[in-house]
Scaffold this motif. Structure first.
Motif, short mmCIF file in Angstrom:
data_model
loop_
_atom_site.label_atom_id
_atom_site.label_comp_id
_atom_site.label_asym_id
_atom_site.label_seq_id
_atom_site.Cartn_x
_atom_site.Cartn_y
_atom_site.Cartn_z
N GLY A 40 0.79 -1.22 0.00
CA GLY A 40 0.00 0.00 0.00
C GLY A 40 0.82 1.27 0.00
O GLY A 40 0.25 2.36 -0.15
N LEU A 41 2.15 1.17 0.17
CA LEU A 41 2.98 2.37 0.09
C LEU A 41 3.04 2.87 -1.36
O LEU A 41 2.85 2.12 -2.30
CB LEU A 41 4.40 2.08 0.57
N LYS A 42 3.36 4.16 -1.52
CA LYS A 42 3.54 4.71 -2.86
C LYS A 42 4.77 4.09 -3.51
O LYS A 42 5.73 3.72 -2.84
CB LYS A 42 3.69 6.22 -2.78
N ALA A 43 4.73 4.03 -4.84
CA ALA A 43 5.86 3.45 -5.57
C ALA A 43 7.16 4.18 -5.27
O ALA A 43 8.23 3.57 -5.14
CB ALA A 43 5.57 3.49 -7.08
N SER A 44 7.10 5.50 -5.11
CA SER A 44 8.31 6.28 -4.84
C SER A 44 8.94 5.88 -3.51
O SER A 44 10.17 5.82 -3.39
CB SER A 44 7.99 7.77 -4.85
N ALA A 45 8.11 5.59 -2.51
CA ALA A 45 8.64 5.18 -1.21
C ALA A 45 9.26 3.79 -1.28
O ALA A 45 10.26 3.52 -0.61
CB ALA A 45 7.51 5.20 -0.17
N ILE A 46 8.68 2.92 -2.10
CA ILE A 46 9.22 1.56 -2.25
C ILE A 46 10.56 1.61 -2.98
O ILE A 46 11.51 0.92 -2.62
CB ILE A 46 8.20 0.67 -2.96
N VAL A 47 10.66 2.45 -4.00
CA VAL A 47 11.95 2.64 -4.69
C VAL A 47 12.98 3.20 -3.70
O VAL A 47 14.13 2.74 -3.66
CB VAL A 47 11.79 3.59 -5.89
N ALA A 48 12.58 4.18 -2.91
CA ALA A 48 13.50 4.78 -1.94
C ALA A 48 14.02 3.75 -0.94
O ALA A 48 15.15 3.86 -0.45
CB ALA A 48 12.82 5.93 -1.21
#
Length: 233
Positions: free
Chosen positions: A67-75
């Protein structure tokens, strides 16, 4: 490193993934195998934050990321190289690579660029060329290089051999082995069964949104019943 439990995801009113569970350990290549339409891309989208799961857990390095945003998962270090390459065709090869460090890897951008050109010598030769003019194999190299520019801790490769000639497929799998040999964990999502099983330590076979077979790749490759029933070989 990655632990998925009871993952359910889909589109509209339809569930595509129906209780998926899998794991990837540090430094490991794990294959997810299956035909078109069984849920492989949906799984990748859920893992990388492009699709919000309906239920279940996705833990990456001990953190819940479902459920996290894609940008947070990439980070966090989980980077997905999508099916179809998705490069920016009107931008140069170098600029495509630089974009890979937008979210992670900025401090070491120049050193990582040099590493990509050592890993992919053909990209160095075409550094200033528009990415859309590259061959299919070169575009796949660029897509993987762009992913590596973000200094991933786990790299998801979605159908990296799709549309490549047999010779380029061999080259691509050798490249993946080299990357993983440096200690990077890889989740390899593929239709190319034979070479994926040769490369990966473990494999999961996906059918109709469920994992129907899992285990060491050597066992799956050696079992005629499994190959015939689930892999069509």
């Amino acid at each position: 490193m990655l632990e998925v439990q009871n993952l359910i995801a889909g589109y509209g009113g339809a569930d595509v993934l129906r209780g998926i569970g899998l794991e990837v350990k540090p430094g490991e290549i794990v294959a997810v195998l299956g035909a078109n339409g069984v849920g492989k891309t949906t799984l990748n989208r859920a893992l990388s934050g492009l699709l919000k799961p309906r239920s279940g857990t996705i833990r990456f390095l001990g953190q819940e990321i479902a459920g996290l945003k894609a940008s947070a998962i990439v980070a966090a270090g989980l980077i997905h190289v999508p099916e179809g390459r998705r490069i920016f065709p009107n931008m140069s090869v170098r600029d495509n690579l630089v974009l890979g460090s937008y979210r992670r890897g900025k401090p070491a951008r120049e050193a990582n660029l040099e590493r990509m050109f050592e890993l992919f010598p053909r990209l160095r030769e075409r550094m200033g060329q528009a990415a859309g003019t590259l061959s299919g194999g070169e575009q796949q190299m660029l897509a993987i290089g762009r992913g590596l520019m973000g200094e991933p801790k786990l790299l998801i490769l979605d159908e990296p051999s799709l549309g490549l000639s047999p010779l380029l497929v061999e080259e691509m799998f050798a490249l993946i082995a080299r990357i993983a040999g440096e200690g990077l964990a890889v989740l390899l999502v593929e239709q190319n069964v034979v070479q994926s099983l040769e490369l990966a330590a473990r494999a999961y076979v996906l059918e109709n949104g469920r994992i129907v077979v899992e285990g060491p790749s050597s066992r799956i490759a050696a079992d005629p019943a499994l190959k015939h029933a689930y892999l069509g070989l």
